[in-house]
Design a protein around this motif. Structure first.
Motif, PDB file in Angstrom:
ATOM      1  N   ALA A 279       1.051  -0.980  -0.461  1.00 24.07           N
ATOM      2  CA  ALA A 279       0.016   0.057  -0.412  1.00 24.07           C
ATOM      3  C   ALA A 279       0.585   1.054  -0.123  1.00 24.07           C
ATOM      4  O   ALA A 279       0.541   2.347  -0.724  1.00 24.07           O
ATOM      5  CB  ALA A 279      -0.915   0.252   1.361  1.00 24.07           C
ATOM      6  N   GLN A 280       2.366   1.409   0.833  1.00 25.16           N
ATOM      7  CA  GLN A 280       2.692   2.371   0.939  1.00 25.16           C
ATOM      8  C   GLN A 280       3.565   2.217  -0.957  1.00 25.16           C
ATOM      9  O   GLN A 280       3.985   4.166  -0.981  1.00 25.16           O
ATOM     10  CB  GLN A 280       3.964   2.216   1.747  1.00 25.16           C
ATOM     11  CG  GLN A 280       3.267   2.048   3.404  1.00 25.16           C
ATOM     12  CD  GLN A 280       4.381   2.164   4.474  1.00 25.16           C
ATOM     13  OE1 GLN A 280       5.869   1.632   4.101  1.00 25.16           O
ATOM     14  NE2 GLN A 280       4.224   2.043   5.297  1.00 25.16           N
ATOM     15  N   LEU A 281       3.821   1.608  -1.447  1.00 30.75           N
ATOM     16  CA  LEU A 281       4.563   1.346  -2.735  1.00 30.75           C
ATOM     17  C   LEU A 281       3.327   2.659  -3.793  1.00 30.75           C
ATOM     18  O   LEU A 281       3.564   2.960  -4.098  1.00 30.75           O
ATOM     19  CB  LEU A 281       5.295   0.378  -2.984  1.00 30.75           C
ATOM     20  CG  LEU A 281       5.970   0.284  -2.350  1.00 30.75           C
ATOM     21  CD1 LEU A 281       6.837  -1.482  -3.172  1.00 30.75           C
ATOM     22  CD2 LEU A 281       7.323   0.518  -2.255  1.00 30.75           C
ATOM     23  N   ASP A 282       2.517   1.375  -3.149  1.00 32.23           N
ATOM     24  CA  ASP A 282       1.541   2.005  -4.110  1.00 32.23           C
ATOM     25  C   ASP A 282       0.680   3.919  -4.182  1.00 32.23           C
ATOM     26  O   ASP A 282       0.786   4.325  -5.363  1.00 32.23           O
ATOM     27  CB  ASP A 282      -0.020   0.719  -4.184  1.00 32.23           C
ATOM     28  CG  ASP A 282      -0.170  -0.003  -4.917  1.00 32.23           C
ATOM     29  OD1 ASP A 282       0.473  -0.037  -5.478  1.00 32.23           O
ATOM     30  OD2 ASP A 282      -1.424  -0.899  -3.788  1.00 32.23           O
ATOM     31  N   GLN A 283       1.331   3.656  -2.513  1.00 31.56           N
ATOM     32  CA  GLN A 283       1.025   5.550  -2.457  1.00 31.56           C
ATOM     33  C   GLN A 283       2.034   6.029  -3.426  1.00 31.56           C
ATOM     34  O   GLN A 283       1.952   7.270  -3.852  1.00 31.56           O
ATOM     35  CB  GLN A 283       0.377   5.821  -0.792  1.00 31.56           C
ATOM     36  CG  GLN A 283       0.341   7.153  -0.843  1.00 31.56           C
ATOM     37  CD  GLN A 283       0.554   7.545   0.984  1.00 31.56           C
ATOM     38  OE1 GLN A 283       0.729   6.938   1.553  1.00 31.56           O
ATOM     39  NE2 GLN A 283      -0.434   8.566   1.683  1.00 31.56           N
ATOM     40  N   GLN A 284       3.415   5.885  -3.430  1.00 34.48           N
ATOM     41  CA  GLN A 284       4.101   6.136  -3.827  1.00 34.48           C
ATOM     42  C   GLN A 284       4.526   6.894  -4.817  1.00 34.48           C
ATOM     43  O   GLN A 284       5.500   6.425  -5.901  1.00 34.48           O
ATOM     44  CB  GLN A 284       5.606   5.610  -2.766  1.00 34.48           C
ATOM     45  CG  GLN A 284       5.451   6.039  -1.386  1.00 34.48           C
ATOM     46  CD  GLN A 284       7.098   5.737  -0.591  1.00 34.48           C
ATOM     47  OE1 GLN A 284       8.147   6.421  -1.304  1.00 34.48           O
ATOM     48  NE2 GLN A 284       6.838   4.571   0.045  1.00 34.48           N
ATOM     49  N   LYS A 285       3.386   5.237  -5.964  1.00 33.32           N
ATOM     50  CA  LYS A 285       3.695   5.441  -7.110  1.00 33.32           C
ATOM     51  C   LYS A 285       4.969   4.246  -7.530  1.00 33.32           C
ATOM     52  O   LYS A 285       5.715   5.282  -8.711  1.00 33.32           O
ATOM     53  CB  LYS A 285       3.244   6.539  -8.100  1.00 33.32           C
ATOM     54  CG  LYS A 285       2.018   6.821  -7.568  1.00 33.32           C
ATOM     55  CD  LYS A 285       1.568   9.019  -8.030  1.00 33.32           C
ATOM     56  CE  LYS A 285       0.483   8.910  -8.172  1.00 33.32           C
ATOM     57  NZ  LYS A 285       0.151  10.633  -9.102  1.00 33.32           N
TER      58      LYS A 285
END
Length: 418
Positions: free
Chosen positions: A140-146
């Motif tokens: 989820a963190q990686l998704d948020q940071q694109k």
């Protein structure tokens, strides 16, 4: 029989593979290439030095994969391996951060920060997902940071297609739209004369890389190319029914070619073409003016991108040092580095003179230029340096109006050298 000429490294998308020891980087490279390129072992630290593998990867075209040693290597020898790995960052266009799916930690965060600082696009590869899956909160963190990520089990060749698709989607635009070498300077049907001296440095039976690249680009764009030696330039020009739009010479023959080429015909060198394509020509022009600030006893760094055995009157080790010392009026101290070796401390040097970097990608040249900027060390390339020391840089910049404008503005404002 036609000699096979592989695509030069400079035209390949450089994909660096980074991560901890034993994360599966070598297995990933073997999966991508479908070959046993790197040794795979359960023993951590099997890869000791960067391993390069060029290949064609459709639809991207030519790429160069670079498998690196683990960035968490330990001990004195480990520190040397980590240093080699960090040098790979200087030439990486696209990074793969390989992670044991359940081992995300400070190393991975530091690498992501390094990629971000260098503006290197990165794909996180969660490997060994057949053993464990990454934490949902991390994803989820990686998704948020694109930050894109994929799942693989490289040793079993699983996840290859998703990784290939991620590579295609995240290839940097400056690779897809790389600057031209000469095509934007001429139109289809126009004549360009290429001056190729045949001397001790000319390889037997073939042309050097900058000459080949220039000739091929002219042919690709429908221009007419006449190739001659410097000793035959006058006759070549006389034989043409109409003047060429451009004369391109090896920098070593600059002085003679400048005398023979009519003033109304633009002239430059292969090395200056490369200065524009591989780096920042305007910055190299600014670096050239630093030559007149050199004083006897100063230290100059000469950087050669390829390794070769020096010969008599070598351009980087003898001719350029001789011309610079004649310009300065005294002895300078020269240090030469080759390949990807580069000093960590640039403070002793008053000038860096770089070769044309025909075998490199643009990112590595720009990285070195940035290192020089941070250290306050002017940088110039061979062709610009030679033209300036011979007093013909203004003319050699005629095909490049912006760079010529920069040069003229700087020379008007520069104090007279004493």
């Amino acid at each position: 029989m036609t000699e096979y000429r592989p695509t030069p490294k400079s035209f390949r998308l450089h994909i660096g593979i980074f991560g901890r020891r034993n994360a599966g980087k070598s297995a990933l490279l073997n999966m991508l290439t479908r070959q046993q390129v790197s040794i795979v072992s359960d023993v951590a630290g099997t890869t000791t030095d960067p391993v390069e593998k060029p290949m064609e990867m459709l639809p991207l075209g030519p790429v160069l994969f670079i498998d690196t040693a683990g960035v968490d290597d330990e001990g004195a020898l480990g520190a040397m391996r980590v240093k080699k790995t960090r040098q790979v960052l200087d030439r990486t266009d696209l990074a793969l951060l390989v992670v044991d799916s359940d081992r995300w930690g400070v190393f991975e965060e530091q690498l992501l920060a390094e990629f971000h600082q260098r503006r290197i696009p990165v794909i996180v590869v969660f490997n060994k997902v057949d053993v464990a899956r990454p934490d949902a909160t991390l994803l989820a963190q990686l998704d948020q940071q694109k930050i894109p990520y994929v799942f693989t089990a490289a040793i079993r060749h699983e996840g290859l297609e998703s990784l290939r698709q991620a590579l295609i989607q995240n290839a940097p635009e400056d690779f897809i739209n790389s600057p031209p070498l000469i095509a934007d300077l001429v139109q289809s049907g126009q004549i360009v004369v290429l001056v190729v001296p045949i001397d001790k440095e000319a390889p037997k039976g073939r042309l050097i890389q900058p000459q080949v690249l220039t000739l091929r680009e002219l042919l690709d764009h429908g221009a007419l190319a006449m190739v001659c030696r410097d000793s035959e330039l006058a006759r070549a020009l006389e034989s043409l029914k109409e003047p060429p739009v451009l004369v391109v010479t090896d920098s070593q023959a600059f002085a003679q070619v400048a005398r023979v080429t009519p003033p109304h015909v633009k002239m430059t060198s292969f090395s200056i073409l490369l200065a524009r394509q591989k780096g920042d020509l305007n910055e190299f022009v600014r670096g050239a003016l630093a030559i007149d600030r050199l004083r006897p006893g100063d230290h100059v760094l000469v950087a050669e991108s390829c390794s070769h055995h020096p010969i008599a009157d070598d351009i980087g080790r003898e001719k350029i040092p001789r011309w610079l010392q004649e310009r300065v009026g005294g002895k300078l101290h020269f240090t030469t580095v080759q390949g990807h070796d580069f000093p960590e401390d640039l403070s002793p040097y008053r000038l860096l003179v770089h070769c044309g970097a025909c075998m490199w990608n643009r990112r590595e040249v720009l990285t070195r230029m940035e290192l020089c900027r941070r250290a306050g060390v002017p940088i110039c390339n061979y062709g610009v340096t030679i033209a300036y020391t011979l007093g013909i840089l203004d003319r050699a910049l005629e095909p490049f109006p912006e760079a010529q404008r920069v040069y003229r503005e700087l020379t008007r404002s520069a104090p007279v050298a004493t």
